[in-house]
Design an enzyme around this catalytic site. Structure first.
Site, mmCIF file in Angstrom:
data_model
loop_
_atom_site.group_PDB
_atom_site.id
_atom_site.type_symbol
_atom_site.label_atom_id
_atom_site.label_comp_id
_atom_site.label_asym_id
_atom_site.label_seq_id
_atom_site.Cartn_x
_atom_site.Cartn_y
_atom_site.Cartn_z
ATOM 1 N N LYS A 15 41.084 47.976 37.599
ATOM 2 C CA LYS A 15 40.354 47.069 38.480
ATOM 3 C C LYS A 15 40.110 47.720 39.840
ATOM 4 O O LYS A 15 40.751 48.732 40.175
ATOM 5 C CB LYS A 15 41.160 45.767 38.621
ATOM 6 C CG LYS A 15 41.341 45.014 37.290
ATOM 7 C CD LYS A 15 42.162 43.751 37.508
ATOM 8 C CE LYS A 15 42.335 42.942 36.238
ATOM 9 N NZ LYS A 15 43.043 41.672 36.487
ATOM 10 N N TYR A 55 34.769 37.614 31.561
ATOM 11 C CA TYR A 55 35.817 36.610 31.724
ATOM 12 C C TYR A 55 35.380 35.236 31.224
ATOM 13 O O TYR A 55 35.840 34.205 31.739
ATOM 14 C CB TYR A 55 36.259 36.540 33.193
ATOM 15 C CG TYR A 55 37.194 37.669 33.606
ATOM 16 C CD1 TYR A 55 38.419 37.871 32.951
ATOM 17 C CD2 TYR A 55 36.878 38.524 34.643
ATOM 18 C CE1 TYR A 55 39.284 38.889 33.323
ATOM 19 C CE2 TYR A 55 37.745 39.550 35.035
ATOM 20 C CZ TYR A 55 38.943 39.726 34.367
ATOM 21 O OH TYR A 55 39.811 40.725 34.737
ATOM 22 N N ASN A 122 46.370 42.840 39.948
ATOM 23 C CA ASN A 122 47.371 43.431 39.054
ATOM 24 C C ASN A 122 46.880 44.704 38.370
ATOM 25 O O ASN A 122 47.366 45.073 37.304
ATOM 26 C CB ASN A 122 47.848 42.378 38.038
ATOM 27 C CG ASN A 122 46.685 41.771 37.282
ATOM 28 O OD1 ASN A 122 45.583 42.328 37.287
ATOM 29 N ND2 ASN A 122 46.913 40.662 36.605
ATOM 30 N N HIS A 125 43.108 45.546 33.416
ATOM 31 C CA HIS A 125 42.782 44.586 32.357
ATOM 32 C C HIS A 125 43.003 45.287 31.022
ATOM 33 O O HIS A 125 42.709 46.475 30.902
ATOM 34 C CB HIS A 125 41.311 44.165 32.458
ATOM 35 C CG HIS A 125 40.818 43.488 31.205
ATOM 36 N ND1 HIS A 125 41.035 42.150 30.962
ATOM 37 C CD2 HIS A 125 40.178 43.978 30.097
ATOM 38 C CE1 HIS A 125 40.528 41.844 29.767
ATOM 39 N NE2 HIS A 125 40.006 42.930 29.228
ATOM 40 N N GLU A 136 34.527 42.755 24.088
ATOM 41 C CA GLU A 136 34.525 43.434 25.381
ATOM 42 C C GLU A 136 33.989 44.865 25.271
ATOM 43 O O GLU A 136 33.269 45.332 26.152
ATOM 44 C CB GLU A 136 35.952 43.432 25.958
ATOM 45 C CG GLU A 136 36.425 42.022 26.330
ATOM 46 C CD GLU A 136 37.908 41.946 26.668
ATOM 47 O OE1 GLU A 136 38.591 42.996 26.706
ATOM 48 O OE2 GLU A 136 38.398 40.819 26.892
#
Ligand code: IDP
Ligand code: MG
Length: 144
Positions: A15, A55, A122, A125, A136
């Site tokens: 990310k 998402y 975090n 992904h 995805e």
């Protein structure tokens, strides 16, 4: 060392928080050190349309708008990794969603923390099921 036929693929994203902190290489290192194979690696600036689709399972949740905004705040490193049971294997390398609770030894447990912002940052992904991985990977790497 090679995998059995009909091996699995997963989508991993470093990310924007991870790319900004210079941890993209560390995530690649952990994937390779675990023994998985890199199939595709690309630095990408994602737009809101791609991220909203990515998402889709979180549509309607209060953290979705800040999540999309955070994910569009800089480039992500999009990775397709391959290997037997790589989907659950990478989730295990990543650790729990909440980096405060993620076990030491995991990417999130070692390298991420909660900054008290609207979105949990975090670092990574990872697809959570074979269905999510197929969806995805088709979204991020249509040529694969
Ligand atoms: P995962 O990334 O561990 O699969 P998901 O539940 O799919 O976790 O959530 C997607 C991302 O949305 C998380 O990685 C995190 O960045 C963010 N997120 C999840 N739950 C919350 C929350 O309750 N508050 C703020 N951000 C969240
Ligand atoms: Mg998820």
């Amino acid at each position: 060392m090679t995998d059995a036929p009909r091996t699995q693929r997963t989508l991993v994203l470093v990310k924007p928080d991870g790319v900004r902190r210079g941890l993209a290489g560390e995530v690649l290192r952990r994937i390779e050190a675990k023994g998985y194979t890199l199939v595709a690696v690309e630095l990408r600036q994602a737009d809101e349309a791609l991220l909203t689709e990515h998402y889709a399972e979180h549509a309607g949740k209060p953290f979705l708008p800040p999540l999309v905004q955070m994910m569009a705040s800089g480039p992500v490193l999009a990775i397709v990794a391959e290997g037997h049971r790589v989907i659950e294997g990478f989730r295990s390398l990543a650790g729990a969603t909440d980096p405060t609770l993620a076990q030491p030894g995991t990417i999130r447990g070692d390298l991420a923390r909660d900054w008290g912002r609207p979105v949990i940052e975090n670092l990574v992904h990872g697809s959570d099921s074979p269905q999510s991985a197929a969806r995805e990977i088709a979204l991020w790497f249509p040529a694969l």
